[in-house]
Design a protein around this motif. Structure first.
Motif, short mmCIF file in Angstrom:
data_model
loop_
_atom_site.label_atom_id
_atom_site.label_comp_id
_atom_site.label_asym_id
_atom_site.label_seq_id
_atom_site.Cartn_x
_atom_site.Cartn_y
_atom_site.Cartn_z
N GLN A 475 6.09 -4.99 -19.10
CA GLN A 475 4.94 -4.60 -18.01
C GLN A 475 5.74 -4.92 -16.79
OE1 GLN A 475 1.88 -7.70 -18.45
NE2 GLN A 475 0.48 -5.95 -18.62
N THR A 476 5.64 -3.72 -16.19
CA THR A 476 6.19 -3.63 -14.63
C THR A 476 5.26 -4.37 -13.63
OG1 THR A 476 6.99 -1.53 -15.13
CG2 THR A 476 6.77 -2.14 -12.82
N VAL A 477 5.95 -5.27 -12.82
CA VAL A 477 5.29 -5.92 -11.63
C VAL A 477 5.88 -5.84 -10.52
CG1 VAL A 477 4.93 -8.49 -10.78
CG2 VAL A 477 5.09 -8.09 -13.51
N VAL A 478 4.93 -5.52 -9.61
CA VAL A 478 5.16 -5.20 -8.26
C VAL A 478 4.59 -6.22 -7.38
CG1 VAL A 478 4.76 -3.45 -6.40
CG2 VAL A 478 5.37 -2.53 -8.62
N VAL A 479 5.47 -6.51 -6.40
CA VAL A 479 4.97 -7.90 -5.30
C VAL A 479 5.58 -7.11 -3.99
CG1 VAL A 479 5.14 -9.83 -4.42
CG2 VAL A 479 5.32 -9.63 -6.69
N GLU A 480 4.40 -6.97 -3.01
CA GLU A 480 4.56 -6.38 -1.58
C GLU A 480 3.77 -7.12 -0.73
OE1 GLU A 480 3.61 -2.08 0.73
OE2 GLU A 480 4.81 -2.04 -1.18
N VAL A 481 4.75 -7.58 0.30
CA VAL A 481 4.06 -8.47 1.23
C VAL A 481 4.39 -7.47 2.85
CG1 VAL A 481 4.01 -10.52 2.73
CG2 VAL A 481 4.33 -10.51 0.32
N ASP A 482 3.27 -7.05 3.46
CA ASP A 482 3.69 -6.28 4.69
C ASP A 482 2.81 -7.06 5.71
OD1 ASP A 482 3.82 -4.40 6.41
OD2 ASP A 482 3.41 -2.83 5.15
N GLY A 483 3.41 -7.92 6.47
CA GLY A 483 2.47 -8.71 7.46
C GLY A 483 1.60 -9.71 6.64
N PRO A 484 0.43 -9.48 6.93
CA PRO A 484 -0.67 -10.57 6.60
C PRO A 484 -1.12 -10.11 5.24
CG PRO A 484 -1.75 -9.31 8.21
CD PRO A 484 -0.19 -9.08 8.30
N GLU A 485 -0.82 -8.51 4.82
CA GLU A 485 -1.43 -7.97 3.62
C GLU A 485 -0.41 -8.38 2.45
OE1 GLU A 485 -4.05 -6.28 3.79
OE2 GLU A 485 -4.36 -6.04 5.68
N VAL A 486 -0.98 -8.71 1.31
CA VAL A 486 -0.46 -8.71 -0.04
C VAL A 486 -0.86 -8.11 -1.31
CG1 VAL A 486 0.44 -10.69 -1.59
CG2 VAL A 486 0.20 -11.24 0.88
N LEU A 487 0.04 -7.46 -1.74
CA LEU A 487 -0.61 -6.61 -2.74
C LEU A 487 0.50 -6.92 -4.04
CD1 LEU A 487 -1.95 -4.30 -4.19
CD2 LEU A 487 -0.12 -2.78 -3.41
N VAL A 488 -0.01 -7.17 -5.34
CA VAL A 488 0.68 -7.54 -6.43
C VAL A 488 -0.28 -6.85 -7.68
CG1 VAL A 488 1.30 -9.14 -7.94
CG2 VAL A 488 0.97 -10.05 -5.58
N GLN A 489 0.77 -5.88 -8.41
CA GLN A 489 0.32 -5.29 -9.42
C GLN A 489 1.03 -5.38 -10.64
OE1 GLN A 489 0.86 -1.40 -7.44
NE2 GLN A 489 -1.52 -1.14 -6.99
N ALA A 490 0.30 -5.17 -11.90
CA ALA A 490 1.12 -5.18 -13.26
C ALA A 490 0.47 -4.09 -14.02
CB ALA A 490 0.85 -6.58 -13.95
N SER A 491 1.30 -3.48 -14.52
CA SER A 491 1.20 -2.06 -15.29
C SER A 491 1.92 -1.94 -16.23
CB SER A 491 1.06 -0.95 -14.25
OG SER A 491 2.30 -0.78 -13.79
N GLU A 492 1.61 -1.10 -17.29
CA GLU A 492 2.72 -0.64 -18.26
C GLU A 492 3.44 0.69 -17.89
OE1 GLU A 492 1.75 -1.52 -22.69
OE2 GLU A 492 -0.39 -0.76 -21.66
N SER A 493 2.62 1.65 -17.23
CA SER A 493 3.42 3.29 -16.84
C SER A 493 3.91 3.18 -15.69
CB SER A 493 2.45 3.97 -17.19
OG SER A 493 2.06 4.25 -18.52
#
Length: 756
Positions: A475-493
Motif C-alpha cells: 500500500q502507498t501511504v501519503v502524509v502531508e502537513v501544510d500549516g494547520p491542514e493535515v492530509l493522510v491517505q492510503a491506497s493501492e494504485s
C-alpha cells in the motif's frame, strides 16, 4: 467513517526494428536541460503514443501505456504499448502488451485494442482496455476487456470474458459505445469502473474486490454526444469526472478538449462550476484544458499522476498541427503524449491555471526526494536506522525497519509531504513530523485496519481515524502537513483514489524544523520502499488572464434595414432586419464539405491588431423533432473551404457551443471542432478574439456565455499568414423543423491578447 476526538493537551528517430518485448533506452530531448522536460515527452521513442494511462509501479518507475497505433511511421499496429521513465525525460520503451497468441479469446481478427487504463488491485496489476469488435455478436460491438499481470510491463493475461460486455442500443439494431475504461477506488475500499462514449454516454459500475467483475447496476453519468475518454479522481472530498469532447482524430483540425464535473458520490450526479448537470441536454462541463495557439491541438484523453510534491499532472495526448499525420500509413493521426501540471483553483482542475498545453522547456514533476534520501535504497544515505530488507518480486530491493529510524537532515518547517510504499504484511508503521509538542504522528496499522492521525499544537491534541481496508501486499501511504491542514491517505494504485483518507485541520498547528521519524512496530518490523520527503507543491490560486473587451471599434446594432457594411455570400432573401434584430431562418445546407449552399453574411475585420467580435443570438433548439446540426453564430471566413465558425448547435440530444474549423488538407478538406462552454436555453453570447503571432498567423480564440456576464474561453484556431479573414454570421444546418436565429448586434472591441 472518519471520527475526530480532541483532548487537551518528459530526436525522433527510426525505430523500424522494434518488436514486441524489445527494450529500448532513449535519452532526454536535445532541447531540454537535464532538469527540464519538453512536450511531447514521448517523442524520443515514438511518433504517436495516444490515450495514455499511467501508474507508478512498486519498483519506483513510472509506467505509461498507450493505445494500439503504430508506434512509429512505417510500423504496423501494435497491441497497445508500454514504456517507463523515472523522471519524465529519459525513457525505456518496453514493447507491446499483447500479441496474436495472448489476445483475448473473444476478440475478432479485425479488432483493435484501444484506450488502456492501469490499476494495482488486490496484489496485481489490472489492465482495462477497449476491444473494438468481439465474437459475441454480429457487427461492430465494442466491449471492455480486463487482464492481469504480476509486473507493470506484463505479460498480461486477459480473462475469458469482457468485464463490460457489448450493450445493445435502444433500437436493438446496433450497440452502444462501450470503450475508454477507467478504474477508481473509493475511500471505503469499493472499486469502480467507468466506460462509455458519445454513442450512449459515460457510465459507471461497482466492481469486485479484485477488480475483475462488474458487481452492480450501471449508472449513467453523462448524456451522449459530449464525452469520451473519461477519468475519475477524488480531491478535497469531491469526486471529479473529467472527459474529452469533440473529435480526437481530425489531423490539423482536431479540437479535443477536457472538461469536468464534480459530485459528492463516485456515481454522480456530476455538475459543473455553474451547477449544470452533465446529464442535461444543455450539457455542463468546466474547462480543464484546451488548445491555446501554440503547436499543440486536440489535447485530451488523459490520465492523472501525482508527483512527490503532491502536484497533480495531466498525462494526455495532443497533435502537432504542423505534423499531424504519420507519414506511413498516411491517415493515422500522430498523437504523442504530453504532460502538464494541474492547478486546483476554486475547487476545479485547470491545466497550467488555464494556460493549456506547454511548449518549450518546462519544470518537470518532482520525482526525487529531498534530504539526501535515495528513494529506491533507503540504506544508501539520507536515512538512519533502516537496514536492507528482503528482495521483493514487485518492488525489488526494499528496506526494513525494526524500531526507530529518522532522516539524517531536518525537514523544513510548516510544510512537509512524505510518501512511501509499505508491505501490508508487516507491522504497524508510524511517521512523526515535527515534535511531540507541535507535530503530527501518523500510524498505518494493517493488522488493526486503522489509519490514525494525532496532531499536537502547543500540547493540545486531537485524533482522527479512518478504516484501513486490507491489502494483500503493498500500500502507498501519503502524509502531508501544510500549516494547520493535515492530509493522510492510503491506497493501492496511488492515482487520486485513496482507499482510506484522514483530512483534518488543527488550528495553530505549526511544524518546527525537525527530522522525519519512523517506527516499525512488531517483532517482524516494517518493510518500506520508494520513500520521498518533499516540500508540498505551491499551486496557482488564480486563472491566467483571458481576452477582455476594451474600447468599442464599431459594429452593427441592426437598427437600419439595409445591412450597410455587410456583404452576402449566397444571399438569403428571407433574412431581414426589424425591431433591432437580424432574423435569419436556419438554412438547409451548411459550409462543411465540398458543396456549400448555405449563405454567409460578412464584413471586414477592424484591423490586424488585437480585437474581439461579439454577438448575441437566440435560436430555439428545444422544438420536438430532429434539429441535429441546426446552428447559428459567428464565422471567421477566408472562403467556403477555409473558415472557423462559433455557433450554438444541436448535436443529437445535446445543445452545445462548438468552435469548428475547416481547411484544405492534402487532396481534400479537413473539419473538426472544439467545445466552448454551454449555450443558453434562450440567448447565447459569443465572442471571438483575434491576434497575429510572431509567425504572422492569425489566431482566433472563442468564448461563450449563457448570461452575458460570465464567460467561458476555450480553443484557439490558427489561419496561415496572408489575407486577413473576414468576420460574419451564419444560420444553417437543416431547415426542418422551421426555426430562425435572431441576432441582436455585432460589436468589435479593442483587447489585449494574453500570452499562453
Amino acid at each position: 467513517m472518519i471520527t475526530v476526538r480532541r483532548s487537551g493537551s518528459r530526436l525522433r528517430h527510426a525505430l523500424a526494428v522494434l518488436l514486441a518485448g524489445t527494450l529500448l533506452a532513449v535519452a532526454a530531448p536535445a532541447g531540454a536541460a537535464p532538469d527540464q522536460y519538453e512536450n511531447a515527452v514521448t517523442d524520443s521513442f515514438s511518433d504517436t503514443y495516444a490515450d495514455p494511462a499511467v501508474i507508478q509501479g512498486k519498483d519506483g518507475w513510472w509506467y505509461v501505456y498507450a493505445t494500439a497505433d503504430p508506434l512509429v511511421s512505417g510500423d504496423e499496429y501494435g497491441m497497445m504499448h508500454v514504456a517507463r521513465t523515472r523522471d519524465w525525460t529519459d525513457w525505456e520503451y518496453l514493447g507491446t502488451l499483447f500479441d496474436e497468441t495472448t489476445m483475448p479469446s473473444y476478440a475478432t481478427d479485425e479488432t483493435f485494442l484501444w484506450a488502456p487504463d492501469i490499476r494495482y488491485i488486490d496484489g496485481q496489476y489490472v489492465l482495462y482496455f477497449t476491444v473494438t469488435d468481439t465474437t459475441l455478436n454480429e457487427g461492430a460491438d465494442s466491449a471492455v476487456g480486463v487482464a492481469t499481470a504480476d509486473r507493470p510491463e506484463g505479460p498480461f493475461t486477459p480473462t475469458d470474458e469482457p468485464i463490460i460486455e457489448p450493450r445493445p442500443d435502444d433500437d436493438g439494431e446496433g450497440f452502444l459505445g462501450t470503450i475508454d475504461p477507467a478504474g477508481f477506488t473509493d475511500v471505503d475500499g469499493q472499486n469502480y469502473l467507468y466506460f462509455g462514449a458519445y454513442d450512449g454516454g459515460f457510465w459507471g459500475t461497482p466492481v469486485s474486490d479484485d477488480g475483475l467483475t462488474a458487481t452492480g447496476e450501471y449508472t449513467q453519468l453523462t448524456l451522449g454526444d459530449r464525452y469520451e475518454g473519461g477519468y475519475v479522481v477524488r480531491h478535497d472530498d469531491w469526486y471529479y469526472f473529467m472527459g474529452s469532447s469533440a473529435n480526437c482524430c481530425a489531423g490539423p483540425t482536431t479540437g479535443y478538449t477536457v472538461s469536468a464535473g464534480r459530485s459528492r458520490s463516485p456515481l454522480g450526479p456530476f455538475v459543473d462550476d455553474t451547477g449544470q448537470s452533465l446529464l442535461d441536454p444543455y450539457i455542463g462541463g468546466t474547462n480543464v484544458i484546451h488548445q491555446n495557439g501554440n503547436e499543440f491541438i486536440g489535447v485530451g484523453h488523459h490520465a492523472i499522476a501525482t508527483d512527490a510534491a503532491g502536484r497533480d499532472w495531466m498525462v494526455y495526448h495532443g497533435i502537432d498541427r504542423n505534423e499531424p499525420w504519420l507519414d506511413e500509413p498516411f491517415g493515422i493521426n500522430r498523437r504523442p503524449t504530453l504532460i502538464d501540471p494541474i492547478d486546483w483553483i476554486d475547487g476545479w482542475p485547470r491545466v497550467r491555471a488555464g494556460a493549456g498545453p506547454s511548449s518549450g522547456p518546462q519544470t518537470p514533476p518532482v520525482t526525487e526526494s529531498d534530504l539526501g534520501i535515495v528513494s529506491e535504497d533507503l540504506t544508501a544515505g539520507g536515512m538512519r536506522g533502516f537496514v536492507r530488507g528482503p528482495e521483493d518480486p514487485l518492488a525489488g530491493a526494499t528496506a526494513k525497519l525494526r524500531g526507530h529510524a529518522r532522516t539524517a537532515a531536518a525537514a523544513p518547517a510548516d510544510r512537509v509531504r512524505v510518501r512511501f510504499d509499505a508491505r501490508s504484511d508487516g507491522g504497524p508503521v508510524t511517521v512523526r513530523l515535527g515534535t511531540r509538542r507541535d507535530g503530527a504522528v501518523v500510524t498505518a496499522d494493517p493488522g488493526a485496519g486503522t489509519l490514525t492521525v494525532e496532531t499536537a499544537s502547543g500540547g493540545a491534541r486531537q485524533v482522527a481515524t479512518d478504516e484501513l481496508p486490507a491489502a494483500p501486499d503493498w500500500q502507498t501511504v501519503v502524509v502531508e502537513v501544510d500549516g494547520p491542514e493535515v492530509l493522510v491517505q492510503a491506497s493501492e494504485s496511488d492515482l487520486n483514489d485513496p482507499a482510506a483518507e484522514v483530512r483534518t485541520r488543527h488550528e495553530g498547528l505549526s511544524l518546527p524544523s525537525a527530522p522525519v521519524r519512523f517506527r516499525g512496530h512488531g517483532a517482524g518490523g516494517a518493510v518500506l520502499d520508494n520513500l520521498t520527503v518533499a516540500e508540498p507543491a505551491t499551486e496557482a490560486t488564480e486563472m491566467v488572464p483571458v481576452p477582455e473587451p476594451g474600447r468599442q471599434l464599431g459594429g452593427d446594432e441592426f437598427d437600419a434595414p439595409d445591412l450597410a457594411d455587410w456583404t452576402w455570400v449566397r444571399e438569403n432573401p428571407d433574412a431581414e432586419v426589424s425591431g433591432g434584430q437580424l432574423t435569419w431562418p436556419v438554412e438547409e445546407g451548411e459550409l462543411v464539405g465540398g458543396e456549400n449552399p448555405a449563405g454567409v453574411l460578412l464584413r471586414d475585420a477592424p484591423s490586424d491588431e488585437d480585437w474581439i467580435v461579439e454577438t448575441r443570438v437566440d435560436l430555439d433548439l428545444d422544438i420536438r423533432g430532429n434539429q441535429n446540426f441546426q446552428q447559428a453564430g459567428l464565422v471567421v471566413y477566408r472562403g467556403d473551404d477555409d473558415f472557423a465558425r462559433l455557433s450554438k448547435v444541436a448535436i443529437n440530444d445535446t445543445r452545445q457551443v462548438e468552435f469548428g474549423r475547416e481547411m484544405p488538407e492534402a487532396d481534400g478538406l479537413s473539419f473538426g471542432g472544439s467545445i466552448v462552454g454551454r449555450p443558453g436555453q434562450d440567448s447565447t453570447w459569443l465572442r471571438i478574439a483575434h491576434h497575429v503571432n510572431a509567425e504572422g498567423e492569425h489566431l482566433y480564440r472563442a468564448g461563450s456565455s449563457n448570461d452575458g456576464e460570465t464567460w467561458t474561453w476555450g480553443a484557439v484556431w490558427a489561419f496561415e499568414p496572408g489575407e486577413t479573414p473576414r468576420i460574419g454570421l451564419i444560420s444553417q444546418g437543416g431547415a426542418s423543423p422551421d426555426v430562425s436565429a435572431q441576432f441582436d448586434y455585432v460589436r468589435f472591441y479593442e483587447t489585449t491578447w494574453p500570452e499562453a
